[in-house]
Structure formats: C-alpha cells, structure tokens
Motif scaffolding. Structure first.
Motif, PDB file in Angstrom:
ATOM      1  N   UNK A  97      31.216  46.928  29.788  1.00  0.00           N
ATOM      2  CA  UNK A  97      31.396  47.362  28.411  1.00  0.00           C
ATOM      3  C   UNK A  97      30.058  47.601  27.741  1.00  0.00           C
ATOM      4  N   UNK A  98      29.080  46.753  28.018  1.00  0.00           N
ATOM      5  CA  UNK A  98      27.754  46.920  27.420  1.00  0.00           C
ATOM      6  C   UNK A  98      27.132  48.245  27.865  1.00  0.00           C
ATOM      7  N   UNK A  99      27.291  48.574  29.137  1.00  0.00           N
ATOM      8  CA  UNK A  99      26.727  49.830  29.641  1.00  0.00           C
ATOM      9  C   UNK A  99      27.448  51.025  29.034  1.00  0.00           C
ATOM     10  N   UNK A 100      28.773  50.967  28.982  1.00  0.00           N
ATOM     11  CA  UNK A 100      29.534  52.087  28.424  1.00  0.00           C
ATOM     12  C   UNK A 100      29.192  52.303  26.950  1.00  0.00           C
ATOM     13  N   UNK A 101      29.184  51.208  26.184  1.00  0.00           N
ATOM     14  CA  UNK A 101      28.872  51.332  24.758  1.00  0.00           C
ATOM     15  C   UNK A 101      27.439  51.806  24.545  1.00  0.00           C
ATOM     16  N   UNK A 102      26.534  51.280  25.359  1.00  0.00           N
ATOM     17  CA  UNK A 102      25.136  51.650  25.203  1.00  0.00           C
ATOM     18  C   UNK A 102      24.851  53.098  25.563  1.00  0.00           C
ATOM     19  N   UNK A 103      25.738  53.694  26.353  1.00  0.00           N
ATOM     20  CA  UNK A 103      25.514  55.079  26.762  1.00  0.00           C
ATOM     21  C   UNK A 103      26.009  56.081  25.719  1.00  0.00           C
TER      22      UNK A 103
END
Length: 262
Positions: A97-103
C-alpha cells in the motif's frame, strides 16, 4: 513444459532438463556425486529434504514447486502459503500500500504470478476507462485486459510493439516457471488481433532505451515506461508470486496530464 509426475525423482529430472543441465553439471554445483543424483532421479535413492531443497535452489524452482517436490519425496512442505489477507502478511500489505500510494498520481498495480490484479492505486483508472465490464470483473487478468480487443488494445497507440513485448515477457515467464496456466494464457493472448502492421512512430527520448506504452486518453496520446518490483527474499509462496507494475510518465506532457487527473 514439466509433465504431471508422481515421484520426486521425476520432478527433479524434469526441472533439470528444463534448465538444460546435465546430471554432471547439477551434481558439481550441488556437491553430490553423479551416481547419487542418478539414483535419486530413478527412485533408487530417497533424498533428504535438505538435498531436495539444495537441488531445487540450484535449479531456481519456484517455492510452490519446491513444496511439491518435498511432498513427493515424503517430506513436509518448507514454505508456507498464506492468503494476502492473513495477519501474517500484514507487513507485506502495508508495504504494498505504501508503494502504491507513494507512486500516485502515476498508475501502479500489484499482480500475482498469473497476472491477476491484487491491488492498484486510483491512477490505474486511466487504463481501465472504456474497457468492457466483463474484463473488469474479479479476478481481473491484467494481460488479458491489456490485449483484448474489448479492453485496452484499441487505445494502445503502438499496439504491435507493446503486444510483442507483453507476449515475449509472458513466454519467458512460462518457460522459467513451467506453469501450465501461463502457457494457457499465452495461447489465448496470441489469438487476439493487433500483432500485424508496423509499430506507430515513436519520437520521445525514452523509446531509445525501453519499450514505451503509448496510450490514447481523451484525445491525447500519453507515453509511459514501466518497472517491475519483486520482494527480494520471499519465504512465503504467495509473497514470492507478487509483483508491482509501476508506470512512469515518459514525457512532461504525460506527467502534467496525470497530475491534473489526480
């Protein structure tokens, strides 16, 4: 493809042949005698779980198939298979989730080993808009969605080039994993139209180093390049099959459009 087998020796032999290794090559790499390896493959010797795992690691066998080997040899599986919603995988879900949101505001999705959509950020809607509802019903296969004539394909500006890229990647994955579901998917995708004709001219700078995805959206052609992120040291079958497909803008106009859409 690896055939359906019942003994650990047959499984090891099939994987060794698929990796184009001789018994001598494999025995040297693992540190066992060729005679002993031959006895294991023919069923004259029962391998220990440690030997099975050493051989499987050298052959780069997927974790799920290593468990199959162990079971065929009369041993317990070595690698757990949790559902992504299980408490044990909470840190994995948080990282995804952190990677998806950060992208964001750029599109990104998590897929499993069969290219089924696991999760995505809202920016992925730039690709799914206009696709037939039956292609968006769970489970969504992102390769089918990409190349199906009722999916993304009509809006891919360089469809022949992008189609060839996806089919080659899937073919390599099928050869590496010997997964029959991937071979079936490959056969299906090859029947979809879009492979004929020259690729659309591409003049952006990124096309000289990677295959871009040029996608028509509301009268504008957006240009992307993609990256794939895997977990570095997975010990769970589910985690080992996850990949993050992230798309980046290949030009300032695409980046500006995606920021405006967000």
């Amino acid at each position: 493809m690896v055939t359906t087998t019942t003994t650990v020796g047959e499984l090891l032999r099939d994987w060794r042949r698929s990796r184009r290794m001789s018994q001598l090559d494999l025995s040297i790499e693992v540190g066992v005698s060729t005679r002993h390896l031959s006895f294991v493959e023919t069923g004259r010797s029962r391998p220990s779980p440690e030997l099975i795992l050493r051989l499987a690691e050298q052959l780069d066998v997927p974790l799920a198939d290593r468990n199959t080997m162990l079971l065929a040899g009369g041993h317990a599986p070595a690698y757990p298979r949790h559902e992504l919603g299980d408490p044990e995988l909470a840190p994995v879900r948080a990282a995804l989730r952190q990677i998806l949101d950060g992208h964001s505001p750029y599109p990104a999705a998590v897929v499993d080993r069969h290219w089924q959509l696991v999760d995505a950020n809202p920016a992925l809607a730039v690709f799914t808009a206009g696709a037939a509802p039956e292609l968006l019903g769970a489970p969504v296969n992102v390769l089918r969605l990409s190349l199906h004539p009722d999916g993304m394909a009509p809006r891919i500006h360089n469809l022949p080039e992008w189609r060839a890229h996806l089919l080659n990647r899937l073919r390599q994955q099928a050869l590496t994993t010997n997964d029959p579901m991937l071979y079936e998917l490959l056969d299906e995708l090859r029947t979809y139209p879009g492979g004929a004709g020259p690729a659309a001219p591409i003049n952006d700078a990124v096309s000289s180093v990677v295959v871009p995805l040029r996608y028509r959206h509301e009268g504008q052609v957006l240009s992307f390049f993609s990256t794939t992120t895997l977990f570095g040291t997975p010990l769970d079958v589910t985690v080992a099959g996850l990949a993050i497909e992230a798309f980046f803008p290949a030009d300032p106009a695409t980046a500006e459009t995606l920021r405006a859409l967000a």
